[in-house]
Design a protein around this motif. Structure first.
Motif, PDB file in Angstrom:
ATOM      1  N   ALA A 122       0.827  -1.208   0.000  1.00  0.00           N
ATOM      2  CA  ALA A 122       0.000   0.000   0.000  1.00  0.00           C
ATOM      3  C   ALA A 122       0.863   1.260   0.000  1.00  0.00           C
ATOM      4  O   ALA A 122       0.543   2.239  -0.696  1.00  0.00           O
ATOM      5  N   LEU A 125       2.274   1.726  -3.504  1.00  0.00           N
ATOM      6  CA  LEU A 125       1.242   2.207  -4.419  1.00  0.00           C
ATOM      7  C   LEU A 125       0.874   3.659  -4.128  1.00  0.00           C
ATOM      8  O   LEU A 125       0.589   4.435  -5.047  1.00  0.00           O
ATOM      9  N   ALA A 126       0.864   4.038  -2.849  1.00  0.00           N
ATOM     10  CA  ALA A 126       0.550   5.425  -2.491  1.00  0.00           C
ATOM     11  C   ALA A 126       1.608   6.378  -3.025  1.00  0.00           C
ATOM     12  O   ALA A 126       1.294   7.477  -3.496  1.00  0.00           O
ATOM     13  N   ASN A 129       1.220   5.669  -7.211  1.00  0.00           N
ATOM     14  CA  ASN A 129      -0.047   5.767  -7.935  1.00  0.00           C
ATOM     15  C   ASN A 129      -1.157   6.483  -7.172  1.00  0.00           C
ATOM     16  O   ASN A 129      -2.257   6.632  -7.701  1.00  0.00           O
ATOM     17  N   TRP A 131      -4.293   7.138  -4.877  1.00  0.00           N
ATOM     18  CA  TRP A 131      -5.466   6.602  -4.179  1.00  0.00           C
ATOM     19  C   TRP A 131      -5.660   5.105  -4.360  1.00  0.00           C
ATOM     20  O   TRP A 131      -6.326   4.458  -3.543  1.00  0.00           O
ATOM     21  N   ILE A 132      -5.092   4.503  -5.402  1.00  0.00           N
ATOM     22  CA  ILE A 132      -5.292   3.075  -5.644  1.00  0.00           C
ATOM     23  C   ILE A 132      -4.751   2.233  -4.494  1.00  0.00           C
ATOM     24  O   ILE A 132      -5.100   1.054  -4.338  1.00  0.00           O
ATOM     25  N   ALA A 133      -3.901   2.824  -3.650  1.00  0.00           N
ATOM     26  CA  ALA A 133      -3.312   2.094  -2.524  1.00  0.00           C
ATOM     27  C   ALA A 133      -4.372   1.610  -1.547  1.00  0.00           C
ATOM     28  O   ALA A 133      -4.244   0.520  -0.978  1.00  0.00           O
ATOM     29  N   PRO A 135      -7.845   0.726  -1.929  1.00  0.00           N
ATOM     30  CA  PRO A 135      -8.543  -0.515  -2.299  1.00  0.00           C
ATOM     31  C   PRO A 135      -7.603  -1.699  -2.448  1.00  0.00           C
ATOM     32  O   PRO A 135      -7.983  -2.839  -2.150  1.00  0.00           O
ATOM     33  N   ALA A 136      -6.362  -1.457  -2.908  1.00  0.00           N
ATOM     34  CA  ALA A 136      -5.408  -2.555  -3.053  1.00  0.00           C
ATOM     35  C   ALA A 136      -5.091  -3.176  -1.695  1.00  0.00           C
ATOM     36  O   ALA A 136      -5.055  -4.409  -1.558  1.00  0.00           O
TER      37      ALA A 136
END
Length: 244
Positions: A122, A125-126, A129, A131-133, A135-136
């Motif tokens: 997370a 991803l944060a 990328n 905000w996708i962190a 839900p991932a």
């Protein structure tokens, strides 16, 4: 037992910590998970009273692994009615004996393995990328939780007392090794993303990052908690960034 009846126990185990207390830990929550058996198998007031008393006792386990005991206890309660047991102490003893193994396996697999790996993913991803962190993280962390809860309930209901043969750290070691390996990979990706971000912010940030790295390595060598390492390393980096 029909699958719909087993599912009734499954969804209840997600609320097992809703009535946590120092007196019985998750004992009341475990009793809540057993209520479908009470309604289905016992009609006499005295039998219901005895059932509640033996399942309101102290019980503690890892909340994600409690289903590995729950299914077996459901089966034992059904057998006790069919075979007219006069002594239900084996059920209470069985629950007590499983508390330690379930807690140890769950702590290692989820708290020490899956959670750090999902958190590292997370963070990466944060950084890369945005905000996708969120839900991932929720997907990566919760899918195994749903799976192991369902697997434990089904398998323990099938095996009853014999579920103890499945509960060893060695049996779950491959899952733990996978989590640790992924955690190391994701942590490395976080480090690369952090370095990349630092380089874009200027030399001062890069110097602060480099100077804070030995602090983290020393704390890791001293085997301090990950929370302490993160807090102290971040604090040192901020202080270096302010005064450089």
């Amino acid at each position: 037992m029909r699958r719909i009846s087993l599912f009734n126990h499954y969804w209840r185990c997600f609320f097992i910590q809703g009535s946590w207390s120092y007196k019985s830990m998750i004992g009341l929550g475990f009793c809540f998970c057993m209520l479908p058996v009470l309604k289905r198998m016992y009609a006499e007031p005295e039998e219901r009273k005895a059932f509640l008393q033996r399942h309101l006792e102290f019980f503690n386990s890892h909340p994600f692994f409690v289903s590995w005991c729950l299914g077996a206890v459901v089966k034992l309660e059904e057998e006790s009615v069919r075979k007219a047991w006069t002594n239900h102490n084996p059920i209470s003893i069985f629950k007590q004996r499983l508390m330690g193994p379930l807690g140890a396996i769950g702590d290692q697999l989820f708290w020490s393995g899956l959670k750090p790996a999902a958190a590292a993913l997370a963070v990466w991803l944060a950084l890369s990328n945005g905000w996708i962190a969120i839900p991932a993280f929720l997907i990566v962390y919760n899918v195994p939780v749903f799976y192991f809860r369902a697997l434990g309930l089904q398998r323990s209901y099938q095996k009853g007392f014999d579920i103890v043969t499945d509960l060893s750290l060695r049996r779950f070691q491959p899952w733990y090794d996978v989590c640790v390996g992924l955690g190391v990979i994701f942590t490395g990706m976080c480090l690369m993303a952090a370095v990349d971000w630092t380089l874009t912010q200027g030399a001062r940030f890069l110097i602060a990052f480099i100077l804070a790295l030995p602090v983290a390595l020393v704390l890791l060598y001293l085997k301090r908690s990950i929370h302490l390492i993160l807090v102290l390393t971040a604090l040192v980096a901020v202080l270096f960034g302010l005064f450089i």
